[in-house]
Every structure is written in C-alpha cells, then in structure tokens.
Design an enzyme around this catalytic site. Structure first.
Site: not given
Ligand SMILES: O=C(CO[C@H]1O[C@H](CO)[C@@H](O)[C@H](O)[C@H]1O)[C@@H](O)[C@H](O)[C@H](O)CO
Ligand SMILES: [Ca+2]
Length: 549
Positions: A339-340, A99, A205, A263
C-alpha cells in the site's frame, strides 16, 4: 537444511481494508466486506490475511495513526465484526494477522493527550519532548534539523507546555518513547489483547525506527538548500532496537505460534536486517526489506524520483536475498508491492500477488488531477515540491507522483464490470480506476488465461512442491538481458524456473557444464523458449507447466 515452519510456506495476502469491499454502501471498505469475500481468498490459495490498520483512528495517515489500539474504527465495524471475521477465516483453515503500529500513535490517543497536558504528567515521558533551541537572532528553532519522512521538520511545537515533540511522520503521529519501560509494557499488553482474541501474528510498522540516536544530534547537512535534513541514519536500526525486540519476543511472541514480519525501511546493510531475523537472535521471523522497492529511485528518501532500472539490477537483488545466510536460518519476506508503492505492473511491468495485484492492476491514468491523490504523503510532496524546487531532475515533480505515488495501490478493488467496479453501492471514498470494466476479478475468475488464473496455478504448484520453498537457489541466468532463470534443488528434486521479463521471444541455452543433471519440474512464462539440449519447446500460453523428468 532449513527448519520447516508453516510461516515459511504461507502465502500472505495484504488487505487494504478501506478499499477492499464495502458491505454497507458508505463507500468505505469494511470488516463485513472482507468477511463476504473469504471464499475468494480460499479459492486463490491464500493462507494468511494481513489487515492494514483497522483500529480507531482520525485517519490522518489512513489508520497508521491509532487513537485506540483495543478498538475497531467505526468505519470498519466493531470488535464483534472482527470476532466474526476471525471465525470465518478459521472455518476456512486460514489465519489472520494485524498491523502493529507502535513507533508512533495518533496525537488524539489519550496517552498523548495526557503527555502534552503538562510537563509533570506521569505520561510526559511516554513521548519524546524537548525544549526549543534559539538561533543567533533569538528565533525559536526545533531541537534538531531532522526532516520528517512526510516533509518539513520532524518536530512540532506545542504552545501548551512550550516544548516540541518528535514525529518522524506526520505531526499527528507523535513518536512513542521506547526508552521508557512503561511504554514497552503498554505495547506488550495491547499485543496480548489481540493474541488472546485469536490474532495469529503481526506485521510491524517501521519497527526498526523505535530507538533513536542518543542525544538526538543534528543530521549532517546533505541538502544545503533544504531547511531540514534527511536523518534516517540517526533513527533507523538505533542503539537499543534489538534489545527492545528481544524483550518483545520474550514477553509476548515466544509463548505463541505466531507469524511476525517487521517493516524495516532505510536499511542498506544486509547484516542489519539479518540481526532481526536470524533464529538465534530470537526477534522476528522475517523483515520486509526495501532494496527492490528502491530499485527505480536514486536513493534513500527519494522514493518519488524515478530512475531507470535493468533486469540485471532486479535479478541481482532477488538472487542475493534468496540464498543470503540461509544456513543460519535467515528467511525472506519477498514482495514487489504494497500500500506504500505504486503498482508493480506499472513500475516493473510484472505481476505480483498482493491485494488487487493478483489481478495485474496498473497505476491509474496520469490524467487524474492532484485532487484524486488522497495520500497525505502525495499531497505533502506535491505542495512542498510544487514550488518548483523540482527534486525530480529531468521531467519535474508531476511525473514522479504519476509514476510512484502510494495512491495507485490504494484505489478501490475491482470486483466486477458493474458500477463502481462492484466495490460499493454508494460513492467510493476514492475514485475507481476506469479500467475496471475490463480489469476485474469476475472476468478473471472466468478466464483460464487471466492473471488471477496464473496466480492460482502458481500458488498450487508452490504448495505442492517444497523444492520451490526450501530448495537451494542457483541463478543460471548468466547475465541474460531478458531471462531470469534459476534452479532450486531439495533432496532428489530439482526445479528449473525460466522467466522471460521482456515482450520479445527469447532463447536460453541450458549450459551442460552447469551441473545440470536434468530436472523434474520446469516452470516458465511468456515467450516461447527453445531448450537446445533436448529440443523441448515451451509455449507462452502454456504458463506454468509440469514436465516429469
Ligand atoms: O517506509 C515507510 C513506512 O511505511 C509505514 O509507516 C508509515 C507511517 O506509519 C505509513 O504511512 C505507511 O503506510 C506504513 O506502511 C513508508 O512511509 C515509505 O517510506 C513511504 O511509503 C515511501 O515509499
Ligand atoms: Ca462500508
């Protein structure tokens, strides 16, 4: 026709290391734990493992706040453990991707420590510093009204130098200044460090946030009752983002046979996403688009608010992306969970292959108190909205967290029906979902009708039939309320896929006029379907079946 590529055919499995498997009893998943489970992945049909961040980190945002990009966080192990894991992955013919979190670093990264030390430090411009503004009453104000994606202002005041620094996420995640060529060179170098060590690619990310709008202007006031405003339009897909990713491709990616997926949240316009992916742009292989993720929420920045959705909405999004600009080489990264996002089974009632979801795991019970929610985003949302400024419309903020929090996807993996689901011999860092007694990998490995068995079968059929990967896609659902049916054809092979997304039996008629000339592969699920034409009955428990034309 599409150019063939291994990364187009690859099945990628996301591992959330802290919750995967604990090998030393400290309640935290680790690299040796992942090593111990490699045969599980091989047997499942996985080609590539994507590790969420395992670098040195104060874990303010579960590792998405990195303090040393060239070292493994002690809770996960050592660089030697990583090398050993990579060898295990290679020995099984799989690949490993990391990542890449370079929109921001941790505020404990020495680079940021140096940058905040004085306005004259050579690394001052490695981050985004601005002087305060003052309102009419002379009160100090942040440089602009941007809201952080984790609530509150996107600016943190730093007493030491009397200036603010920008952080789109937490204040412990200061944004890097990509307009500074030294920053970009430093990123190329750390990517090369992992590539030279054997890494096969990167999940990048929020890579579409690295270029901010010139002059960092205020965002339009869209929520007058809020002190800070959603500003994604001023930092998503910014003015120089493609220049920087092209430079990354030229300086780092192009010399290697890697898989790269960006992403790219907060992006509505499909052509914006295409710009990152179309081969002639020489940027990335794929991007994660969020259209499906936002299906059950009323809009950008409102991830926690639940909105009813229909199969047609789900189907239309999938269909659009299956054939979007295919002739120009556009390629999709299809997913319904990570995971989000909360569990797909609980959000969409369907199963998805990702982390623990090939087991069909669901959200943890709504009875769990807010103290069980470890995600800083959930805590911030609760604390910010618990003040009654209910942004959740009809049923108040609690329902949203219960339905949509990221925590649901982050509970420990359920390996067995033994204590702590066999995840750890110690006390797990996060509560294990009590349904592990029934819902666990060991039970499902033994059962031919389990979700896991379904995935194994589906992945085997996908690997054996390029028509399911490269075939031209035609939606033949004809607006059906329960059925998602489509055909894929490649050279002489045609596949018919019929999916019943409801619990009730559904009938579906293959319309003669639809250029339907017979198929030599049929896949269906769940409820029995009657194909009027040749009166073939496909039963639910059959799962994916092979019918030779
Ligand atoms: O879009 C992102 C970015 O996630 C990336 O970036 C974030 C910051 O690095 C991190 O928290 C996330 O785990 C990573 O995947 C998420 O924060 C999303 O907006 C949020 O989960 C609401 O659904
Ligand atoms: Ca451990």
């Amino acid at each position: 026709a599409d150019t063939r590529a291994w990364w187009k055919e690859a099945v990628v499995y996301q591992i959330y290391p802290v919750s995967f498997f604990d090998s030393n009893g400290d309640g935290i998943g680790d690299l040796n734990g992942i090593y111990a489970k490699l045969d599980y992945h091989k047997d499942l049909g996985v080609d590539v493992l994507w590790l969420s961040p395992i670098y040195r980190s104060p874990h303010a945002d579960m590792g998405y706040d990195i303090s040393d990009y060239r070292d493994i966080d002690p809770q996960y192990g050592t660089l030697a453990d990583w090398d050993n894991l990579l060898k295990g992955v290679y020995d099984r013919g799989m690949k490993l991707i990391m990542d890449l979190v370079v929109n921001h670093s941790s505020d404990e990264h020495e680079g940021f420590q140096q940058s905040r030390s004085s306005k004259d430090h050579p690394k001052r411009d490695w981050y985004i510093w601005r002087p305060p503004k003052y309102d009419a009453a002379g009160n100090r104000q942040p440089p602009n009204n941007w809201r952080s994606l984790f609530e509150g202002s996107s600016w943190q005041y730093d007493e030491k130098t009397g200036e603010y620094y920008l952080h789109l996420f937490l204040f412990k995640q200061p944004d890097l200044n990509w307009d500074n060529p030294d920053v970009r060179q430093a990123v190329w170098d750390l990517m090369k460090f992992w590539i030279d060590r054997g890494c096969d690619g990167f999940r990048m990310d929020v890579i579409n946030l690295i270029s901010k709008a010139e002059g960092l202007p205020d965002a339009p006031i869209t929520e007058p009752d809020q002190p800070f405003q959603p500003a994604t339009l001023l930092f998503a897909n910014g003015p120089r983002v493609h220049e920087y990713i092209k430079e990354m491709n030229k300086e780092v990616l192009s010399g290697h046979d890697l898989i790269t997926v960006g992403e790219t949240p907060f992006t509505r316009d499909a052509s914006e996403l295409a710009a990152y992916v179309l081969p002639h742009n020489q940027e990335l292989n794929m991007v994660f688009n969020f259209e499906l993720m936002d299906l059950d929420s009323p809009g950008l920045g409102k991830e926690y608010i639940y909105r009813e959705w229909k199969l047609s909405g789900f189907r239309d999004i999938i269909c659009q992306w299956q054939s979007y600009r295919r002739s120009e080489g556009f390629w999709n990264a299809t997913y319904v969970e990570n995971h989000d996002h909360a569990r797909a089974v609980s959000r969409f009632g369907i199963i998805q292959i990702n982390g623990a979801h090939q087991l069909g795991l669901k959200n943890f019970p709504r009875s769990w108190g807010i103290e069980e929610y470890k995600d800083v985003a959930s805590q911030n949302y609760w604390n910010n909205r618990a003040g009654g400024q209910s942004g959740c419309g009809h049923v108040g903020h609690s329902r949203c967290i219960v339905k949509k929090a990221r925590d649901h996807a982050r509970v420990p993996m359920q390996w067995e029906s033994t204590d702590q689901a066999g995840f750890t011999s110690g006390k797990p860092w996060m509560r294990v979902n009590e349904d592990y007694k029934d819902w666990n990998a060991t039970n499902q490995i033994k059962s031919e009708s389990s979700e896991l068995a379904f995935w194994k079968r589906a992945l085997r059929i996908r690997k054996a039939n390029n028509v399911l990967i490269y075939g031209d896609f035609v939606d033949i659902s004809a607006g059906h309320k329960q059925i998602f049916a489509y055909m894929r054809s490649l050279e002489k092979t045609t596949a018919l896929i019929i999916l019943n997304s409801s619990k009730e039996e559904a009938s579906f008629v293959l319309d003669e006029k639809q250029a339907w000339t017979g198929f030599n592969l049929a896949l269906c699920n769940e409820a029995s379907l009657r194909k009027t034409v040749s009166d073939v009955r496909l039963k639910a428990e059959d799962g994916p079946v092979l019918i030779k034309g």
